[in-house]
Design an enzyme around this catalytic site. Structure first.
Site, PDB file in Angstrom:
ATOM      1  N   GLU A 169       9.857   2.374  10.688  1.00  0.00           N
ATOM      2  CA  GLU A 169      10.631   3.610  10.865  1.00  0.00           C
ATOM      3  C   GLU A 169       9.613   4.734  10.848  1.00  0.00           C
ATOM      4  OE1 GLU A 169      11.986   7.111  10.162  1.00  0.00           O
ATOM      5  OE2 GLU A 169      12.290   6.242   8.174  1.00  0.00           O
ATOM      6  N   VAL A 202       0.328   6.126  13.522  1.00  0.00           N
ATOM      7  CA  VAL A 202      -0.217   5.050  12.688  1.00  0.00           C
ATOM      8  C   VAL A 202       0.460   3.726  13.018  1.00  0.00           C
ATOM      9  CG1 VAL A 202      -0.415   4.183  10.331  1.00  0.00           C
ATOM     10  CG2 VAL A 202      -0.948   6.579  10.823  1.00  0.00           C
ATOM     11  N   GLU A 239       7.221  17.046  16.422  1.00  0.00           N
ATOM     12  CA  GLU A 239       7.561  16.835  15.017  1.00  0.00           C
ATOM     13  C   GLU A 239       6.676  17.715  14.131  1.00  0.00           C
ATOM     14  OE1 GLU A 239       8.418  13.086  12.084  1.00  0.00           O
ATOM     15  OE2 GLU A 239       6.544  13.045  13.215  1.00  0.00           O
ATOM     16  N   GLY A 297       6.308   5.675   8.180  1.00  0.00           N
ATOM     17  CA  GLY A 297       5.234   6.659   8.262  1.00  0.00           C
ATOM     18  C   GLY A 297       5.174   7.248   9.657  1.00  0.00           C
ATOM     19  N   SER A 298       3.987   7.647  10.066  1.00  0.00           N
ATOM     20  CA  SER A 298       3.850   8.351  11.335  1.00  0.00           C
ATOM     21  C   SER A 298       3.897   7.394  12.518  1.00  0.00           C
ATOM     22  CB  SER A 298       2.542   9.141  11.367  1.00  0.00           C
ATOM     23  OG  SER A 298       1.445   8.292  11.654  1.00  0.00           O
ATOM     24  N   THR A 299       4.385   7.897  13.628  1.00  0.00           N
ATOM     25  CA  THR A 299       4.441   7.120  14.866  1.00  0.00           C
ATOM     26  C   THR A 299       3.046   6.691  15.294  1.00  0.00           C
ATOM     27  OG1 THR A 299       6.441   8.280  15.569  1.00  0.00           O
ATOM     28  CG2 THR A 299       5.159   7.194  17.293  1.00  0.00           C
ATOM     29  N   LYS A 321       0.846  -1.193   0.000  1.00  0.00           N
ATOM     30  CA  LYS A 321       0.000   0.000   0.000  1.00  0.00           C
ATOM     31  C   LYS A 321       0.880   1.241   0.000  1.00  0.00           C
ATOM     32  CE  LYS A 321      -2.080   2.880   2.907  1.00  0.00           C
ATOM     33  NZ  LYS A 321      -2.260   4.012   1.971  1.00  0.00           N
ATOM     34  N   CYS A 370      12.325  12.387   7.462  1.00  0.00           N
ATOM     35  CA  CYS A 370      12.264  11.968   8.862  1.00  0.00           C
ATOM     36  C   CYS A 370      13.572  12.282   9.574  1.00  0.00           C
ATOM     37  CB  CYS A 370      11.943  10.477   8.957  1.00  0.00           C
ATOM     38  SG  CYS A 370      12.873   9.452   7.813  1.00  0.00           S
TER      39      CYS A 370
END
Length: 546
Positions: A296, A272, A428, A268-270, A215, A330
Site C-alpha cells: 500500500e 520505494v 502527493e 510506504g512510498s510508491t 524493518k 495516505c
C-alpha cells in the site's frame, strides 16, 4: 507444545474496539496524561530483537519528539548486514516449529496481545504514538489502540474463515485443503504514520504461520518496539518476528537477495515499492518460490462536491480529511473539486473553521494539529507551499506558515488552483496542504473525468451530493480512481472489518488490509484428495466391447 485434539474451536466473535473519548475528568484521560509524563521523563535504548535476543550494534539513531526536536525520547540500534542475516536465519529456523502449532494456538497469542493493548498497555502505546509519532490523543486512540486491536482480533477471525473454506467431496472421496504458510520468510516494511499498520504488517503473516523479518520506519521505531515487547509478553515464540531497525538499503538489500524470501508486506512510498518490485523481478530466478508482493503506497486523495452538496458537512470533511494528523495519512484529502455556485459558502466555512484550529504539542489536548514527523518531511512539504507562493496557477488563501525552530510545525494550508494540473493539485505532498479547484456547475462530468485522469494514484476519494443521480454518475466515472470510496463523508478513517483498506494504480496492490483477502496472500494452498477404496485395475467399463 500441546496439541488441541478432539475439539472444533471457534474464535471469539470479533468486535471493533470501543473508542475512548478522553473527555476532561475521564479516567482514561488521567491515565494517558500519566503515561505521557512517564515517557517524557525517560530515554529508552531500543535494541534489535532477533530470535528473542536483544542485540546492540553501537550504530545508533535518535528518536525525538516532532513537536520538540531537542527532546530525546530514545536511541535505537541499527542493524548491519550481519544482523540482517541473523534475522533471516532466525526466521527460517523458527518456521517449522511455528508452522507446527495448531492455528488456534497461534491465534491465542495475538488475541492475548489485543487484550494487553486494550488494557494495561493502552495508555503507554498511545503516549508513544503521541510523543514519537506526533498524534493528538484522539488520533493516537483510533490508531495505536483501537485499529491495532481490531487488526489482531479480526485477522484471527478471518484466519478461521479461511481454514473453514473447504471443497466438496464426492462419494468415496474426501477432499480438503491445507492453507500452508509460505515457504521461506516474509519481509515486513512498515511506515511512520500508523502504529496499527506497523503492527499489522508483521502480525498478519505470522497469524497464518509465517515467520517474519520486520524493518520499521526509521522515523517510527518507538511504538513498534513497544509492540514487540507486548507480543513477547503475549507468548510469541523467539524467531517468529525479528525486529531489525536500520537503513532501507542496509536491511533491504540482503533481504531481497535471499533465495528464501517468500513475501513482502509493505506500506510506504510508491517509489520505494516499485524499486523493491524491480529488484525482486531481477532476482526472480534465484528464489525458491515466487515472492508474494503486497503493498500500500501513495495517494492523491480527493473530495468531489456536486452542486447539491450540503456545505457544512462538506467543509467539515475537508478540514478533518485534510488536516487531521497534519495530513500525514495516505488517505488524507489532498485535492478538492468544488462547484462555483458553492465556492463562496465553502470558502467562508473553511476560513471560519480553520480560524479555530489550534496547533501545538499533542500533550496540550486543546491542540487539533501538531508537528510533522521530521525535518525531511518538513522541508519537502514547505517546498510545495513555497512553490505555490511563487508560481502562477495557484495561490495560498489560508495558512502557509512554516516554523521548525522548536518543532516541525506547518500551518494547515489551503491553496486555490486556477490550473487543475497545478503541481500541488496532482503530486502527493503528505502534509497539511489542501489544494482546491473550482469548476463550473455544468462541467460536472468533464471535471469528474479530469479528477480520474490527473493523478497516477487510486487510494481514497469522496463524493458529496444530495442528488442520487449525481452520486451514481460519480460512482461510475470514478470507478477506478479510489479503492476506498466515500459518499458524503471524508475519505479517511477506514475501520477494520467495515471498510477493508487499499487502492490500485500507483497506490498499491489493493490487497485490502482489514479483510480476509489480505490474509489469503500469506498462505499457499495444498489440495488433498483421499480415496477410500482405490481402483484395482486400469480398465474402464467402456472398454468392455468394440
Amino acid at each position: 507444545m500441546t496439541l488441541l485434539n478432539n475439539a472444533v474451536i471457534n474464535i471469539p466473535t470479533a468486535i471493533n474496539e470501543p473508542i475512548l473519548d478522553y473527555a476532561p475528568g475521564s479516567p482514561e484521560r488521567m491515565r494517558l496524561k500519566e503515561a505521557l509524563a512517564d515517557a517524557s521523563s525517560q530515554q529508552l535504548e531500543i535494541p534489535l530483537i532477533i530470535d528473542g535476543k536483544r542485540i546492540t550494534t553501537g550504530n545508533t539513531g535518535k528518536v525525538v519528539m516532532p513537536h520538540d526536536h531537542n527532546h530525546l525520547l530514545a536511541t535505537y540500534h541499527k542493524a548491519r548486514t550481519k544482523e540482517v542475516k541473523m534475522a533471516i536465519d532466525a526466521a527460517l529456523a523458527a518456521q517449522k516449529k511455528w508452522q507446527a502449532f495448531r492455528w488456534e494456538e497461534r491465534c491465542a497469542i495475538f488475541l492475548k496481545a489485543a487484550e494487553l493493548i486494550a488494557g494495561k498497555y493502552r495508555a503507554k502505546l498511545n503516549a508513544g504514538a503521541m510523543l514519537a509519532g506526533g498524534k493528538n490523543a484522539f488520533q493516537a486512540e483510533i490508531d495505536a489502540a483501537c485499529e491495532f486491536i481490531d487488526f489482531l482480533r479480526f485477522n484471527v477471525a478471518f484466519a478461521q474463515e479461511i481454514y473453514e473454506k473447504q471443497p466438496e467431496s464426492s462419494s468415496g472421496v474426501w477432499n480438503y485443503c491445507q492453507y500452508r504458510p509460505l515457504e521461506g520468510f516474509v519481509f515486513a516494511v512498515t511506515p511512520f504514520n500508523f502504529t496499527a499498520i506497523a503492527g499489522n504488517l508483521p502480525t498478519a503473516p505470522a497469524i497464518m504461520g509465517n515467520t517474519v523479518v520486520w524493518k520499521p520506519a526509521s522515523s517510527l521505531v518507538y511504538t513498534p518496539y513497544l509492540i514487540m515487547e507486548i507480543l513477547e509478553e503475549a507468548g510469541l515464540p523467539p524467531g517468529v518476528i525479528n525486529f531489525v531497525p536500520g537503513s532501507g538499503a542496509t536491511v533491504g538489500d540482503p533481504v531481497l537477495a535471499d533465495p528464501n524470501l517468500a513475501g513482502v508486506h509493505f506500506t510506504g512510498s510508491t517509489k520505494v515499492f516499485q524499486g523493491m518490485w524491480r529488484t525482486i523481478g531481477e532476482n526472480i530466478a534465484s528464489y525458491k518460490s515466487y515472492p508474494r508482493l503486497v503493498g500500500e503506497t501513495g495517494g492523491k486523495d480527493f473530495v468531489f462536491a456536486h452542486k447539491s452538496a450540503e456545505v457544512k458537512s462538506l467543509v467539515t470533511a475537508l478540514v478533518r480529511g485534510a488536516f487531521e494528523y497534519q495530513g500525514q495519512k495516505c488517505s488524507a484529502a489532498s485535492r478538492a473539486y468544488i462547484p462555483s455556485s458553492l465556492w463562496p459558502a465553502v470558502e467562508a466555512g473553511l476560513r471560519e473553521e480553520m480560524s479555530q484550529i489550534k496547533m501545538g504539542p499533542p500533550t496540550d489536548f486543546r491542540n487539533f494539529t501538531g508537528a510533522v514527523i521530521d525535518e525531511g518531511a518538513f522541508d519537502t512539504i514547505c517546498s510545495y507551499i513555497d512553490f505555490a507562493r511563487d508560481s502562477q496557477g495557484g495561490e495560498i488563501i489560508i495558512g502557509g506558515k512554516c516554523d521548525k525552530s522548536v518543532g516541525y510545525f506547518i500551518e494547515p494550508t489551503v491553496i486555490l488552483a486556477t490550473d487543475p494540473h497545478f503541481k500541488t493539485m496532482v503530486e502527493e505532498i503528505f502534509g497539511p496542504v489542501l489544494t482546491i479547484y473550482v469548476y463550473e456547475d455544468d462541467a460536472f462530468i468533464e471535471t469528474l473525468k479530469l479528477c480520474d485522469s490527473s493523478s497516477p494514484y487510486a487510494l481514497t476519494g469522496a463524493i458529496f451530493s444530495q442528488d442520487r443521480a449525481a452520486v451514481s454518475t460519480a460512482m461510475h466515472q470514478l470507478e477506478h480512481t479510489a479503492g476506498n470510496f466515500y459518499i458524503n463523508d471524508k475519505p479517511t478513517g477506514a475501520v477494520v472489518g467495515q471498510q477493508p483498506f487499499g487502492g490500485g494504480r500507483a497506490s498499491g496492490t489493493n490487497d485490502k488490509a482489514g479483510s480476509m483477502a489480505n490474509l489469503l496472500r500469506w498462505v499457499s494452498v495444498r489440495t488433498v484428495k483421499e480415496t477410500f477404496v482405490p481402483p484395482e485395475s486400469f480398465a474402464y467399463p467402456f472398454m468392455g466391447e468394440e
